[in-house]
Scaffold this active site. Structure first.
Site, short mmCIF file in Angstrom:
data_model
loop_
_atom_site.label_atom_id
_atom_site.label_comp_id
_atom_site.label_asym_id
_atom_site.label_seq_id
_atom_site.Cartn_x
_atom_site.Cartn_y
_atom_site.Cartn_z
N GLU A 1 50.45 -5.99 47.49
CA GLU A 1 51.38 -7.01 46.95
C GLU A 1 51.31 -7.09 45.44
OE1 GLU A 1 51.91 -10.33 50.46
OE2 GLU A 1 51.26 -11.04 48.52
N HIS B 1 36.65 9.81 64.15
CA HIS B 1 37.18 10.43 65.37
C HIS B 1 38.67 10.14 65.52
CE1 HIS B 1 33.00 11.23 66.47
NE2 HIS B 1 32.78 10.08 65.88
N LYS C 1 60.85 -14.11 52.88
CA LYS C 1 60.72 -15.53 53.22
C LYS C 1 62.11 -16.18 53.23
CE LYS C 1 56.00 -16.65 51.70
NZ LYS C 1 55.14 -17.49 50.90
O1 PA5 Z 1 49.52 -13.61 47.92
C1 PA5 Z 1 50.48 -14.33 48.16
O2 PA5 Z 1 50.97 -15.07 47.31
C2 PA5 Z 1 51.11 -14.36 49.54
O3 PA5 Z 1 50.60 -13.40 50.39
C3 PA5 Z 1 50.87 -15.72 50.16
O4 PA5 Z 1 49.50 -15.97 50.26
C4 PA5 Z 1 51.49 -15.84 51.56
O5 PA5 Z 1 52.84 -15.48 51.49
C5 PA5 Z 1 51.37 -17.26 52.08
O6 PA5 Z 1 51.95 -18.16 51.18
P1 PA5 Z 1 51.58 -19.67 51.16
O7 PA5 Z 1 50.13 -19.81 50.85
O8 PA5 Z 1 52.45 -20.25 50.08
O9 PA5 Z 1 51.92 -20.22 52.51
#
Ligand code: PA5
Length: 459
Positions: free
Chosen positions: A285, A314, A428
């Site tokens: 990410e 394996h 989202k």
């Molecule tokens: O790293 C990030 O920002 C995302 O992976 C969020 O953690 C994930 O989308 C969950 O979001 P939130 O904590 O706002 O529910």
């Protein structure tokens, strides 16, 4: 040294010039690296990069410990509702630092339903006594569909079981001000912990996001912070060839330039396996970006892959040794296992088993790691090792910080913003539109039109 980074097997002297890196090549990134280090320091000081400060939040640690001590006595079950950065770190803490079968013998029993598979959630519902369950809802934005829906699912049972007192079994960890969880907490006296606004989800494991569940299960959160703080110092070293975060980032950056666009993390330890899962999100990410900071299309990133030694020897290692030379492999190795009994050849007539006599499973696991490392190195496949002196809270804390700082350096080298996630936000928003959330009507129309015009090929 509690954790070390061994990068010998990326150096040309060991794996050859074609796939290896020279020290001078790594050194050539020093000026840029120094610039990034100064920028990171400045951003940390100015409060833009909050994860740098997390290991030093003494007040937060004592607040969490006080709460956790009381919660451990009050509840038999703990259910952590969150996803992505709000779940992967907390899960990795549990699997690395608790007994592997903790839930069979200890309380509160810990559950982390980080998906909305209705059958999976139903199975969990049947395992817990709602009146004795603490539900910890973790969402920085307070709006993530999976988290909100899981909360609403359990709310029915909380209300059935506790009526108007349902809030007593709920805690929230969210932004200090923004988001829907705060709207709920303004209406009901729900205990709230805070994710500092300057800490992104995937960088938040050492905040209440990860520390509350850890403390409730009895993990030493101050030791975690100590390990992270020591690593923070190492990652602040101006001598960049001694700075493990810079080195990790620089090596991966140089390999991305050589089209090695896959980064495998392979713990030779079951306990450390979910650290690789946590890392997968962090690296993917943070670095997978279409635009650089100037808005130029760059489409960079490295696909993180999780493998487990020796199990995946394996399954995957054939590919890693002989398939496309497009990967950089990071092993996680444990030097001293906590329980490492000697084995004995109970079938002494079988001479072929005698080499096990007096050896331990840990020796076998580490010999297998060494064997895979040799096979890769002899086939010019770059690999690194993060060695843990032992699996301890200090070392796990240090590991988290090392990879977070390395990700920040890698973002700087790639000239991208490692701290946003526009691609995740697209998903989202489309989910909200498809589910009919208010305010997303136009998007919904657009998507339905697109879907209706799509040519379908299904057999
Ligand atoms: O790293 C990030 O920002 C995302 O992976 C969020 O953690 C994930 O989308 C969950 O979001 P939130 O904590 O706002 O529910």
């Amino acid at each position: 040294m509690p954790i070390t980074l061994d990068y010998s097997n990326v150096i040309d002297a060991n794996i050859g010039a074609e796939h290896g890196l020279s020290i001078s090549k790594i050194e050539s990134l020093s000026d840029k690296g120094k610039e990034i280090l100064d920028d990171l320091r400045q951003k940390a000081e100015q409060g833009e990069l909050g994860f740098y400060k997390l290991p030093f939040q003494e007040e937060t640690f004592s607040e969490i410990l006080t709460y956790a001590n009381a919660a451990r006595k009050r509840f038999d079950y703990y259910v952590h509702i969150g996803i992505g950065g709000s779940a992967l770190g907390p899960i990795a803490l549990q699997t690395s630092l608790l007994n592997s079968y903790y839930n069979l013998s200890e309380t509160p029993k810990m559950f982390f339903p980080d998906n909305v598979d209705p059958d999976w959630i139903y199975d969990l519902l049947k395992q817990i006594d709602i009146s004795k369950t603490l539900f910890h809802v973790v969402s920085k934005s307070g709006a993530t569909a999976e988290t909100a829906a899981t909360l609403l699912y359990f709310m029915k049972y909380l209300k059935e079981s506790l009526g108007d007192n349902f809030y007593k079994n709920l805690i929230f960890t969210t932004d200090p001000v923004k988001g829907l969880l705060n709207d709920i907490a303004r209406e009901y006296p729900i205990k709230c912990f805070r994710i500092p606004p300057n800490v992104g989800g995937r960088f938040s494991v050492l905040s209440p996001v990860g520390l509350i569940s850890a403390a409730i299960a009895g993990i030493d959160i101050q030791a975690l912070a100590r390990g992270a703080a020591e690593m923070a110092q190492k990652c602040d070293n101006d001598d960049l060839l001694k700075n493990p975060a810079f080195l990790y980032a620089a090596i991966h950056f140089l390999y991305m330039k050589k089209n090695k666009n896959i980064s495998v993390m392979m713990p030779y330890s079951n306990k450390l396996r979910d650290l690789a899962d946590w890392f997968r999100q962090l690296w993917a990410e943070s670095l997978g970006k279409r635009y650089d900071v100037n808005g130029k299309v760059v489409e960079v990133g490295q696909t993180p892959v999780k493998a487990l030694g020796a199990t995946d020897q394996h399954s995957q290692v054939q590919l890693y040794v002989e398939g496309p030379n497009d990967k950089v492999i990071t092993f996680l190795e444990v030097e001293n296992f906590e329980h490492n009994e000697q084995i004995h050849n109970h079938f002494s007539d079988i001479d072929e088993f005698n080499y096990f006599e007096g050896k331990t499973l840990g020796e076998l696991l580490n010999a297998e790691k060494k064997a895979t490392e040799l096979a890769l190195t002899n086939n010019q496949r770059p690999n690194l090792t993060v060695k843990f002196s032992e699996v301890s809270a200090e070392n796990v804390g240090a590991f988290f910080f090392l990879l977070e700082a390395a990700t920040a350096f890698a973002g700087g080298l790639l000239n991208i913003n490692a701290f946003d996630q526009p691609g995740v936000e697209h998903g989202k928003i489309a989910t909200y539109a498809l589910m009919g959330r208010k305010g997303y009507e136009r998007k919904r129309k657009e998507i339905l039109k697109q879907l209706s015009e799509k040519q379908t090929f299904v057999v």
